[in-house]
Design a protein around this motif. Structure first.
Motif, PDB file in Angstrom:
ATOM      1  N   GLU A 157       9.560  -4.221  -5.718  1.00 58.36           N
ATOM      2  CA  GLU A 157       9.519  -3.594  -4.399  1.00 58.36           C
ATOM      3  C   GLU A 157       9.387  -2.079  -4.510  1.00 58.36           C
ATOM      4  N   GLU A 158      10.104  -1.482  -5.452  1.00 52.74           N
ATOM      5  CA  GLU A 158      10.052  -0.036  -5.644  1.00 52.74           C
ATOM      6  C   GLU A 158       8.650   0.416  -6.047  1.00 52.74           C
ATOM      7  N   LEU A 159       8.042  -0.288  -6.997  1.00 53.97           N
ATOM      8  CA  LEU A 159       6.693   0.082  -7.438  1.00 53.97           C
ATOM      9  C   LEU A 159       5.681  -0.107  -6.323  1.00 53.97           C
ATOM     10  N   HIS A 160       5.899  -1.139  -5.516  1.00 56.82           N
ATOM     11  CA  HIS A 160       5.012  -1.390  -4.385  1.00 56.82           C
ATOM     12  C   HIS A 160       5.053  -0.222  -3.404  1.00 56.82           C
ATOM     13  N   GLU A 161       6.253   0.256  -3.107  1.00 58.14           N
ATOM     14  CA  GLU A 161       6.391   1.371  -2.173  1.00 58.14           C
ATOM     15  C   GLU A 161       5.777   2.648  -2.730  1.00 58.14           C
ATOM     16  N   LEU A 162       5.912   2.858  -4.037  1.00 58.13           N
ATOM     17  CA  LEU A 162       5.358   4.060  -4.660  1.00 58.13           C
ATOM     18  C   LEU A 162       3.831   4.093  -4.589  1.00 58.13           C
ATOM     19  N   SER A 163       3.219   2.916  -4.501  1.00 55.52           N
ATOM     20  CA  SER A 163       1.766   2.839  -4.636  1.00 55.52           C
ATOM     21  C   SER A 163       1.009   2.756  -3.316  1.00 55.52           C
ATOM     22  N   LYS A 164       1.709   2.830  -2.176  1.00 55.29           N
ATOM     23  CA  LYS A 164       1.023   2.738  -0.887  1.00 55.29           C
ATOM     24  C   LYS A 164       0.160   3.978  -0.629  1.00 55.29           C
ATOM     25  N   GLU A 165      -1.092   3.769  -0.243  1.00 60.54           N
ATOM     26  CA  GLU A 165      -1.978   4.898   0.040  1.00 60.54           C
ATOM     27  C   GLU A 165      -2.930   4.548   1.181  1.00 60.54           C
ATOM     28  N   GLN A 166      -3.397   5.581   1.849  1.00 62.84           N
ATOM     29  CA  GLN A 166      -4.390   5.406   2.907  1.00 62.84           C
ATOM     30  C   GLN A 166      -5.643   6.188   2.542  1.00 62.84           C
ATOM     31  N   ARG A 167      -6.811   5.628   2.864  1.00 65.79           N
ATOM     32  CA  ARG A 167      -8.070   6.287   2.532  1.00 65.79           C
ATOM     33  C   ARG A 167      -9.006   6.329   3.737  1.00 65.79           C
ATOM     34  N   ARG A 168      -9.750   7.416   3.878  1.00 65.24           N
ATOM     35  CA  ARG A 168     -10.745   7.557   4.943  1.00 65.24           C
ATOM     36  C   ARG A 168     -12.057   8.011   4.311  1.00 65.24           C
ATOM     37  N   LEU A 169     -12.682   7.150   3.524  1.00 61.71           N
ATOM     38  CA  LEU A 169     -13.873   7.508   2.768  1.00 61.71           C
ATOM     39  C   LEU A 169     -14.939   6.440   2.943  1.00 61.71           C
ATOM     40  N   THR A 170     -16.134   6.671   2.368  1.00 64.28           N
ATOM     41  CA  THR A 170     -17.154   5.625   2.356  1.00 64.28           C
ATOM     42  C   THR A 170     -16.653   4.481   1.479  1.00 64.28           C
ATOM     43  N   ALA A 171     -17.321   3.348   1.563  1.00 62.12           N
ATOM     44  CA  ALA A 171     -16.888   2.182   0.791  1.00 62.12           C
ATOM     45  C   ALA A 171     -16.886   2.476  -0.706  1.00 62.12           C
ATOM     46  N   ILE A 186       6.000 -10.961  -6.674  1.00 57.38           N
ATOM     47  CA  ILE A 186       4.941 -10.130  -7.251  1.00 57.38           C
ATOM     48  C   ILE A 186       3.577 -10.524  -6.702  1.00 57.38           C
ATOM     49  N   ARG A 187       3.376 -11.804  -6.409  1.00 57.66           N
ATOM     50  CA  ARG A 187       2.121 -12.209  -5.770  1.00 57.66           C
ATOM     51  C   ARG A 187       1.980 -11.542  -4.403  1.00 57.66           C
ATOM     52  N   GLU A 188       3.103 -11.481  -3.689  1.00 54.45           N
ATOM     53  CA  GLU A 188       3.093 -10.857  -2.363  1.00 54.45           C
ATOM     54  C   GLU A 188       2.676  -9.390  -2.457  1.00 54.45           C
ATOM     55  N   LYS A 189       3.200  -8.677  -3.475  1.00 57.40           N
ATOM     56  CA  LYS A 189       2.869  -7.262  -3.624  1.00 57.40           C
ATOM     57  C   LYS A 189       1.430  -7.080  -4.109  1.00 57.40           C
ATOM     58  N   LEU A 190       1.036  -7.873  -5.100  1.00 62.40           N
ATOM     59  CA  LEU A 190      -0.326  -7.759  -5.622  1.00 62.40           C
ATOM     60  C   LEU A 190      -1.347  -8.150  -4.562  1.00 62.40           C
ATOM     61  N   GLU A 191      -0.937  -9.049  -3.679  1.00 63.36           N
ATOM     62  CA  GLU A 191      -1.831  -9.480  -2.601  1.00 63.36           C
ATOM     63  C   GLU A 191      -2.197  -8.305  -1.696  1.00 63.36           C
ATOM     64  N   VAL A 192      -1.277  -7.349  -1.557  1.00 61.02           N
ATOM     65  CA  VAL A 192      -1.568  -6.163  -0.747  1.00 61.02           C
ATOM     66  C   VAL A 192      -2.722  -5.380  -1.356  1.00 61.02           C
ATOM     67  N   TYR A 193      -2.669  -5.173  -2.680  1.00 56.10           N
ATOM     68  CA  TYR A 193      -3.713  -4.415  -3.357  1.00 56.10           C
ATOM     69  C   TYR A 193      -5.034  -5.175  -3.337  1.00 56.10           C
ATOM     70  N   VAL A 194      -4.971  -6.481  -3.553  1.00 51.02           N
ATOM     71  CA  VAL A 194      -6.178  -7.301  -3.490  1.00 51.02           C
ATOM     72  C   VAL A 194      -6.757  -7.248  -2.080  1.00 51.02           C
ATOM     73  N   GLY A 195      -5.866  -7.273  -1.073  1.00 49.44           N
ATOM     74  CA  GLY A 195      -6.324  -7.199   0.312  1.00 49.44           C
ATOM     75  C   GLY A 195      -7.038  -5.889   0.615  1.00 49.44           C
ATOM     76  N   VAL A 196      -6.509  -4.790   0.066  1.00 44.43           N
ATOM     77  CA  VAL A 196      -7.160  -3.488   0.248  1.00 44.43           C
ATOM     78  C   VAL A 196      -8.551  -3.511  -0.361  1.00 44.43           C
ATOM     79  N   LEU A 197      -8.648  -4.033  -1.584  1.00 43.68           N
ATOM     80  CA  LEU A 197      -9.946  -4.120  -2.250  1.00 43.68           C
ATOM     81  C   LEU A 197     -10.904  -5.029  -1.485  1.00 43.68           C
ATOM     82  N   GLU A 198     -10.391  -6.140  -0.991  1.00 42.63           N
ATOM     83  CA  GLU A 198     -11.236  -7.061  -0.222  1.00 42.63           C
ATOM     84  C   GLU A 198     -11.813  -6.358   1.010  1.00 42.63           C
TER      85      GLU A 198
END
Length: 207
Positions: free
Chosen positions: A74-88, A131-143
């Protein structure tokens, strides 16, 4: 009376801050130790010794290794949250580039995630689910980035499924990190991850 209440409140707040710092120190030490020795091979007693803490104090903060793993995830998940406003393309490069930069100085975090994912898959459903729940966030961002590049900006090739591609990209990133760590004496971190990022970004572009 009010002075006494204020002093008591200040003392409680100080105690809570110290407890929070101690929890964070435990998690940081655990991530490093687990990454170096593996999760299954490291006992709570060994962790307590490594951080110069009595087992009783360690168990007071984290009653079980599972509790510690879940808190660290959970701690690593919170540390890694980011927002982006760029081209794909920029979003993809920024997302992966920032991960590369972060893990350059905190490599044990990425190794921790990879090892927890592998070791918990068949040994601890609760940890594996977390961990699947947290990794799913990153995969979702990439998707979302890939889907945006396919259907909105038309930058990315459309002959791949965005979700499958996201899993492949993130899995390749983690795999490259773990692979480089195995060869760290002869292969430098940045060239491996930079080359992987370049090949990934170019590979998903339209031809």
């Amino acid at each position: 009376m009010r002075t006494g209440m204020r002093k008591a409140a200040a003392k409680r707040e100080l105690k809570q801050e110290r407890a929070a710092r101690t929890r964070l120190e435990i998690m940081e030490a655990a991530i490093t130790l687990f990454a170096r020795r593996s999760i299954l091979a490291t006992t709570m007693a060994e962790l307590a010794k490594a951080i110069r803490m009595t087992p009783g104090t360690l168990y007071w903060h984290f009653p079980t290794k599972e509790d510690l793993l879940l808190a660290a995830i959970e701690e690593l998940h919170e540390l890694s949250k980011e927002q982006r406003r760029l081209t794909a393309r920029q979003q993809l490069e920024a997302f992966l580039g920032r991960g590369q930069q972060f893990l350059r100085y905190h490599r044990e975090y990425g190794i921790f995630f990879g090892m927890v994912a592998v070791e918990s898959a068949y040994t601890n459903d609760r940890v594996a689910g977390s961990i699947r729940e947290k990794l799913e966030v990153y995969v979702g961002v990439l998707e979302n980035i890939i889907h945006h590049g396919q259907h909105r900006t038309k930058e990315f090739r459309e002959d791949v499924d965005a979700r499958v591609a996201a899993h492949s990209v993130f899995g390749g990133f983690m795999g490259s990190l773990l692979h480089q760590n195995s060869f760290r004496e002869s292969v430098a971190y940045d060239p491996v991850l930079t080359t992987w990022l370049l090949l990934t970004a170019d590979g998903i572009n339209k031809r």
